[in-house]
Design a protein around this motif. Structure first.
Motif, PDB file in Angstrom:
ATOM      1  N   ARG A 192      37.297  60.950  47.920  1.00  0.00           N
ATOM      2  CA  ARG A 192      38.025  60.592  46.706  1.00  0.00           C
ATOM      3  C   ARG A 192      38.160  59.072  46.587  1.00  0.00           C
ATOM      4  NH1 ARG A 192      44.072  62.782  45.562  1.00  0.00           N
ATOM      5  NH2 ARG A 192      44.550  61.127  47.059  1.00  0.00           N
ATOM      6  N   SER A 193      38.295  58.387  47.726  1.00  0.00           N
ATOM      7  CA  SER A 193      38.431  56.925  47.694  1.00  0.00           C
ATOM      8  C   SER A 193      37.144  56.236  47.256  1.00  0.00           C
ATOM      9  CB  SER A 193      38.848  56.406  49.074  1.00  0.00           C
ATOM     10  OG  SER A 193      37.780  56.505  50.006  1.00  0.00           O
ATOM     11  N   THR A 194      35.993  56.918  47.418  1.00  0.00           N
ATOM     12  CA  THR A 194      34.717  56.290  47.057  1.00  0.00           C
ATOM     13  C   THR A 194      34.500  56.235  45.553  1.00  0.00           C
ATOM     14  OG1 THR A 194      33.443  58.366  47.165  1.00  0.00           O
ATOM     15  CG2 THR A 194      33.690  57.108  49.205  1.00  0.00           C
ATOM     16  N   VAL A 195      35.373  56.867  44.786  1.00  0.00           N
ATOM     17  CA  VAL A 195      35.266  56.815  43.319  1.00  0.00           C
ATOM     18  C   VAL A 195      35.994  55.583  42.777  1.00  0.00           C
ATOM     19  CG1 VAL A 195      35.598  58.175  41.208  1.00  0.00           C
ATOM     20  CG2 VAL A 195      35.200  59.335  43.363  1.00  0.00           C
ATOM     21  N   SER A 196      36.655  54.829  43.641  1.00  0.00           N
ATOM     22  CA  SER A 196      37.434  53.665  43.210  1.00  0.00           C
ATOM     23  C   SER A 196      36.532  52.484  42.869  1.00  0.00           C
ATOM     24  CB  SER A 196      38.420  53.250  44.313  1.00  0.00           C
ATOM     25  OG  SER A 196      37.709  52.740  45.429  1.00  0.00           O
ATOM     26  N   ASP A 197      37.140  51.450  42.282  1.00  0.00           N
ATOM     27  CA  ASP A 197      36.399  50.250  41.892  1.00  0.00           C
ATOM     28  C   ASP A 197      35.795  49.530  43.087  1.00  0.00           C
ATOM     29  OD1 ASP A 197      36.857  50.638  39.249  1.00  0.00           O
ATOM     30  OD2 ASP A 197      38.467  49.163  39.054  1.00  0.00           O
ATOM     31  N   ARG A 198      36.339  49.759  44.272  1.00  0.00           N
ATOM     32  CA  ARG A 198      35.840  49.087  45.474  1.00  0.00           C
ATOM     33  C   ARG A 198      34.358  49.347  45.692  1.00  0.00           C
ATOM     34  NH1 ARG A 198      37.474  50.989  51.606  1.00  0.00           N
ATOM     35  NH2 ARG A 198      35.918  49.748  52.702  1.00  0.00           N
ATOM     36  N   TYR A 199      33.870  50.495  45.219  1.00  0.00           N
ATOM     37  CA  TYR A 199      32.491  50.889  45.463  1.00  0.00           C
ATOM     38  C   TYR A 199      31.572  50.572  44.279  1.00  0.00           C
ATOM     39  CZ  TYR A 199      34.145  53.187  49.672  1.00  0.00           C
ATOM     40  OH  TYR A 199      34.698  53.439  50.912  1.00  0.00           O
ATOM     41  N   LYS A 200      32.067  49.914  43.263  1.00  0.00           N
ATOM     42  CA  LYS A 200      31.217  49.490  42.147  1.00  0.00           C
ATOM     43  C   LYS A 200      30.530  48.177  42.509  1.00  0.00           C
ATOM     44  CE  LYS A 200      33.386  51.494  38.005  1.00  0.00           C
ATOM     45  NZ  LYS A 200      34.642  52.085  38.440  1.00  0.00           N
ATOM     46  N   VAL A 201      29.226  48.134  42.359  1.00  0.00           N
ATOM     47  CA  VAL A 201      28.468  46.915  42.660  1.00  0.00           C
ATOM     48  C   VAL A 201      28.632  45.899  41.545  1.00  0.00           C
ATOM     49  CG1 VAL A 201      26.170  45.977  43.141  1.00  0.00           C
ATOM     50  CG2 VAL A 201      26.801  48.242  44.006  1.00  0.00           C
ATOM     51  N   PHE A 202      28.643  46.370  40.316  1.00  0.00           N
ATOM     52  CA  PHE A 202      28.718  45.477  39.154  1.00  0.00           C
ATOM     53  C   PHE A 202      30.082  45.589  38.475  1.00  0.00           C
ATOM     54  CE2 PHE A 202      24.272  46.653  39.826  1.00  0.00           C
ATOM     55  CZ  PHE A 202      23.731  45.387  40.064  1.00  0.00           C
ATOM     56  N   LEU A 203      31.115  45.594  39.291  1.00  0.00           N
ATOM     57  CA  LEU A 203      32.494  45.725  38.810  1.00  0.00           C
ATOM     58  C   LEU A 203      32.836  44.668  37.767  1.00  0.00           C
ATOM     59  CD1 LEU A 203      35.389  46.853  39.032  1.00  0.00           C
ATOM     60  CD2 LEU A 203      35.738  45.297  40.967  1.00  0.00           C
ATOM     61  N   ASP A 204      32.376  43.431  37.978  1.00  0.00           N
ATOM     62  CA  ASP A 204      32.726  42.331  37.077  1.00  0.00           C
ATOM     63  C   ASP A 204      32.244  42.596  35.650  1.00  0.00           C
ATOM     64  OD1 ASP A 204      33.227  39.646  39.148  1.00  0.00           O
ATOM     65  OD2 ASP A 204      32.298  41.446  39.918  1.00  0.00           O
ATOM     66  N   LEU A 205      31.101  43.256  35.508  1.00  0.00           N
ATOM     67  CA  LEU A 205      30.573  43.530  34.173  1.00  0.00           C
ATOM     68  C   LEU A 205      31.463  44.518  33.425  1.00  0.00           C
ATOM     69  CD1 LEU A 205      26.742  43.813  34.981  1.00  0.00           C
ATOM     70  CD2 LEU A 205      28.066  41.786  34.317  1.00  0.00           C
ATOM     71  N   PHE A 206      32.042  45.465  34.155  1.00  0.00           N
ATOM     72  CA  PHE A 206      32.943  46.432  33.529  1.00  0.00           C
ATOM     73  C   PHE A 206      34.197  45.747  33.003  1.00  0.00           C
ATOM     74  CE2 PHE A 206      30.354  49.267  36.043  1.00  0.00           C
ATOM     75  CZ  PHE A 206      30.314  50.441  35.324  1.00  0.00           C
ATOM     76  N   ASN A 207      34.613  44.675  33.659  1.00  0.00           N
ATOM     77  CA  ASN A 207      35.874  44.018  33.317  1.00  0.00           C
ATOM     78  C   ASN A 207      35.725  42.892  32.294  1.00  0.00           C
ATOM     79  OD1 ASN A 207      37.381  45.643  35.050  1.00  0.00           O
ATOM     80  ND2 ASN A 207      37.035  44.298  36.803  1.00  0.00           N
ATOM     81  N   LEU A 208      34.516  42.631  31.830  1.00  0.00           N
ATOM     82  CA  LEU A 208      34.311  41.521  30.897  1.00  0.00           C
ATOM     83  C   LEU A 208      35.107  41.675  29.603  1.00  0.00           C
ATOM     84  CD1 LEU A 208      30.478  40.769  31.175  1.00  0.00           C
ATOM     85  CD2 LEU A 208      32.376  39.395  32.036  1.00  0.00           C
ATOM     86  N   SER A 209      35.299  42.914  29.178  1.00  0.00           N
ATOM     87  CA  SER A 209      36.018  43.148  27.917  1.00  0.00           C
ATOM     88  C   SER A 209      37.446  42.625  27.972  1.00  0.00           C
ATOM     89  CB  SER A 209      36.035  44.643  27.584  1.00  0.00           C
ATOM     90  OG  SER A 209      34.723  45.117  27.364  1.00  0.00           O
ATOM     91  N   THR A 210      37.970  42.413  29.183  1.00  0.00           N
ATOM     92  CA  THR A 210      39.324  41.878  29.335  1.00  0.00           C
ATOM     93  C   THR A 210      39.465  40.536  28.640  1.00  0.00           C
ATOM     94  OG1 THR A 210      39.458  42.944  31.511  1.00  0.00           O
ATOM     95  CG2 THR A 210      41.100  41.238  31.030  1.00  0.00           C
ATOM     96  N   TRP A 211      38.373  39.750  28.635  1.00  0.00           N
ATOM     97  CA  TRP A 211      38.438  38.371  28.123  1.00  0.00           C
ATOM     98  C   TRP A 211      37.679  38.178  26.816  1.00  0.00           C
ATOM     99  CZ3 TRP A 211      36.749  39.182  33.361  1.00  0.00           C
ATOM    100  CH2 TRP A 211      37.815  39.177  34.255  1.00  0.00           C
ATOM    101  N   LEU A 212      37.375  39.274  26.141  1.00  0.00           N
ATOM    102  CA  LEU A 212      36.795  39.143  24.817  1.00  0.00           C
ATOM    103  C   LEU A 212      37.875  38.735  23.831  1.00  0.00           C
ATOM    104  CD1 LEU A 212      34.416  42.235  24.610  1.00  0.00           C
ATOM    105  CD2 LEU A 212      33.880  39.906  25.324  1.00  0.00           C
ATOM    106  N   ILE A 213      37.522  37.972  22.829  1.00  0.00           N
ATOM    107  CA  ILE A 213      38.469  37.528  21.802  1.00  0.00           C
ATOM    108  C   ILE A 213      37.982  38.034  20.446  1.00  0.00           C
ATOM    109  CG2 ILE A 213      39.298  35.489  23.034  1.00  0.00           C
ATOM    110  CD1 ILE A 213      37.255  33.807  21.606  1.00  0.00           C
ATOM    111  N   PRO A 214      38.889  38.185  19.476  1.00  0.00           N
ATOM    112  CA  PRO A 214      38.470  38.665  18.155  1.00  0.00           C
ATOM    113  C   PRO A 214      37.325  37.841  17.587  1.00  0.00           C
ATOM    114  CG  PRO A 214      40.854  38.607  18.301  1.00  0.00           C
ATOM    115  CD  PRO A 214      40.339  37.947  19.556  1.00  0.00           C
ATOM    116  N   ARG A 215      36.521  38.486  16.786  1.00  0.00           N
ATOM    117  CA  ARG A 215      35.288  37.861  16.296  1.00  0.00           C
ATOM    118  C   ARG A 215      35.534  36.546  15.550  1.00  0.00           C
ATOM    119  NH1 ARG A 215      30.160  39.314  15.847  1.00  0.00           N
ATOM    120  NH2 ARG A 215      30.649  41.338  16.781  1.00  0.00           N
ATOM    121  N   GLU A 216      36.672  36.462  14.844  1.00  0.00           N
ATOM    122  CA  GLU A 216      36.918  35.243  14.065  1.00  0.00           C
ATOM    123  C   GLU A 216      37.186  34.029  14.957  1.00  0.00           C
ATOM    124  OE1 GLU A 216      40.831  37.671  13.891  1.00  0.00           O
ATOM    125  OE2 GLU A 216      38.657  38.032  13.870  1.00  0.00           O
ATOM    126  N   TYR A 217      37.449  34.257  16.243  1.00  0.00           N
ATOM    127  CA  TYR A 217      37.705  33.155  17.164  1.00  0.00           C
ATOM    128  C   TYR A 217      36.450  32.762  17.961  1.00  0.00           C
ATOM    129  CZ  TYR A 217      42.687  34.004  16.341  1.00  0.00           C
ATOM    130  OH  TYR A 217      43.924  34.161  15.754  1.00  0.00           O
TER     131      TYR A 217
END
Length: 220
Positions: A192-217
């Motif tokens: 069950r622990s292997t389903v966590s983010d710790r085992y994602k190789v490209f974790l950073d790509l999944f989190n990119l949406s955190t820093w997206l800004i509205p299109r007008e900006y």
């Protein structure tokens, strides 16, 4: 300094996983670990994203992005401080502003980013993350269309691995319950622990949406 590749490797039968390989297979395994990983190659490629840095007096993408983020956060603060807001709405908007501001600060400040890498929460360098964000913002442009597709396919690899692991977890739970697993693992609990983010190789790509800004900006 980043952790070694094997620092977080799980044990097999209470010993290092390499101990179960014969000499021939162990040689091949060591050779693959000495070579550059796909993540390392992707990181180097992203760091070379064109237009990322300032050239010949022109501002690069990141300088423009920082200014756009400041303008976006300033507008969020003004919305929260609008006197027409009710007390509950004002508190909610203010809390949202602080949370958003902290999230952006963690990517704008290279020192915070490096700390996240040391903590294992991020894997890509700061410059590589900048490159990935630039590709995300301008994915509709011909220049960045194929790079964006590549990043999407890399996330698909992680997604498919995660789905396979999750299905394996359910299978083991149905067949073995909480019994000890093979290789000396705790069975279902370990899987069950292997389903966590710790085992994602490209974790950073999944989190990119955190820093997206509205299109007008988004800077031109």
């Amino acid at each position: 300094m980043r952790e070694s590749k094997n620092a977080q490797a799980p044990k097999y039968n209470a010993q290092h996983y390499k101990n179960v390989f014969c000499d021939g297979d162990l040689k091949a395994l060591n050779q693959t670990e000495d070579e550059k990983s796909l993540l390392t190659l992707i990181e180097s490629w992203l760091e070379r994203t064109p237009g990322l840095k300032s050239t010949s007096g022109d501002e690069g993408f990141w300088d423009k992005y920082e200014k756009s983020v400041k303008r976006y956060l300033s507008d969020l603060a003004k919305q929260a401080e609008d006197p027409s807001n009710s007390e509950d709405i004002a508190k909610q908007l203010l809390a949202e502003y602080h949370k958003t501001s902290d999230a952006f600060q963690s990517i704008l400040d290279p020192r915070q980013h490096e700390q996240h890498i040391r903590n294992g929460n991020r894997l890509l360098s700061h410059d590589a993350t900048k490159g990935a964000m630039m590709i995300y913002f301008y994915r509709d442009m011909p220049r960045f269309s194929q790079p964006y597709q590549l990043l999407t396919f890399l996330m698909d690899i992680d997604s498919l691995f995660t789905k396979w692991r999750y299905n394996h977890v359910l299978l083991v739970q149905r067949m073995l319950g909480a019994k000890q697993g093979t290789g000396g693992s705790s069975g279902y609990m370990y899987l069950r622990s292997t389903v966590s983010d710790r085992y994602k190789v490209f974790l950073d790509l999944f989190n990119l949406s955190t820093w997206l800004i509205p299109r007008e900006y988004i800077p031109s």
